[in-house]
Scaffold this active site. Sequence first.
Site, short mmCIF file in Angstrom:
data_model
loop_
_atom_site.label_atom_id
_atom_site.label_comp_id
_atom_site.label_asym_id
_atom_site.label_seq_id
_atom_site.Cartn_x
_atom_site.Cartn_y
_atom_site.Cartn_z
N MET A 1 50.13 16.05 9.93
CA MET A 1 50.68 16.72 11.09
C MET A 1 51.36 18.00 10.65
SD MET A 1 53.87 15.75 13.49
CE MET A 1 54.89 16.60 12.30
N CYS A 2 51.39 18.99 11.52
CA CYS A 2 52.10 20.21 11.18
C CYS A 2 52.56 20.90 12.44
CB CYS A 2 51.22 21.14 10.35
SG CYS A 2 50.03 22.09 11.30
N GLY A 3 53.31 21.95 12.24
CA GLY A 3 53.75 22.81 13.33
C GLY A 3 53.05 24.14 13.24
N SER A 70 54.16 24.70 9.32
CA SER A 70 54.89 23.66 8.61
C SER A 70 53.99 22.44 8.48
CB SER A 70 56.18 23.29 9.34
OG SER A 70 55.90 22.72 10.61
#
Length: 516
Positions: A1-3, A70
């Site tokens: 997962m990331c931003g 991120s």
Amino acid sequence: MCGILLHYAPLKSDNHCFVDEYVEDIADGHSQRSKTTAFFDSMVPYIKSRGPDYSSLRVSSEHSTAWYSSVLSLREPFTSQSVKVGNRFILQFNGELYNQEITAHDNDTQFIVSKLQEGYHDVCQIIRQLSGEFAYTLYDLQQRKFYYGRDNVGKRSLSYHLSAITGELYISSVSGAIPGFKDCIAGVVYVYDTESKTLDDSIKLESQYFITKKLDEELTCLDSTVEQLYGMLSLAVRKRVLSIHPLHLEQSPVGVLFSGGLDCSVIAALICEQLQKYPVCRRTIELLNVGFENPRTGILPQETPDRILAKRSTKLLRKLYPEIDIRLIEIDVSYEDYLRVRPHVIKLMYPKNTEMDLSIAMAFYFASGRMGEVCDSSGNIMQSSRNGIVLFSGLGADELYGGYHKLANKSPSELKEELTRQINNIHDRNLNRDDKVIADNGVEVRYPFLDHDVIKFSTEEIPINYKVNKMILRRLASHQLSLGLISDEPKRAIQFGARSAKMTKDGNKHGTDLLS
């Protein structure tokens, strides 16, 4: 997962002066060096929270664009974001892929990179090949086009803001309460051409799902259909458990957002089955149950309906799977804590802004947090926090199998129409909001019921009369998983089971009322 956070600003000015740089593992606030906008800088902490393991900033003055990314790393080899693919593309990817070509030792971002490196540059065709839960941005350096969007169901959030006058574009996993941002529609590939300043939002990954109208009034195929559904759900859970890197499984137990009801208990039981089959994994599962102190009713967190049900359901699961360390995480939310985080959650869930959205978002925000009392099978408190970074949710079962109370008395044709609408609208009704608030805690949520193959089978093959009051899922729970009385539990919305709705004495507010 990331931003994901991206800013394209074609008009050069003191406020939009891009300075070439690429900085890895940056600290909050470092993005100010990019000289983009105050909004960009204000969003960095939100994006960083989604991916606490790593962050980076890439800025191109030639292309007037800044990318902040991120990462929450769940697969090896570790791949930093954003990724420059040769001299052609810059990629940001948030999600998990379950394509058969991706082995346990592969990284899903690298899988996309390999497709792009093969020289096959039909971006939309590559995206159509992806199977999983994801959001992305992809910039074509040669054609100067931005591609962005979400998977066909919309299991990862993504929003954008495009100025029709200047062509300035923002794309972000979460936007905060900034007017003008729109949530991306699930399954749409958005293509923004910076040369012509035009946005094409007509490209669809797949057609909509449609519920079958066929009936089996004699229930002649019920048992075989239940068996098929059980096999598909088991596979969906297996893919989502085994794609977690073994090191994470050893250190961080799998978590389930757990009310104790039918949907989440089915998911918990299926996870336990997978942990039994693969002994290399840590045989621990955390059932996360949240309860609120409600000053309007005087009910304490430990007295909420979901807490009482969760304890009963956990006891049964422990009996069925004695070799699995099943931990009930009791998350008690005081009214003071509710008030403290309320403004933050309202910003996270934007553009959702109703009383009902807030009550649901608050429940998921606290349930996915890192605090709670961990109770063992004897009721003893083992520790005061939890460690899991991957959470499973039973979302989608109501939309696929007719779980909502308002569906109980509908005719087959009415039920078909309503369920078709609900499954195709779940990205806007639920998933945008849920992903934004859950991921803010640095955890990732996975949805076995929303696996593409599960949805296709459930919509196209299961007779409509099997979906009256979730008959088929209740049968699966009782016959395949031996869940007994859990299979008879009525539907209860999380905001009522956890008592996060109508928290004040002004209890006459409706769920559809806008927040004041």
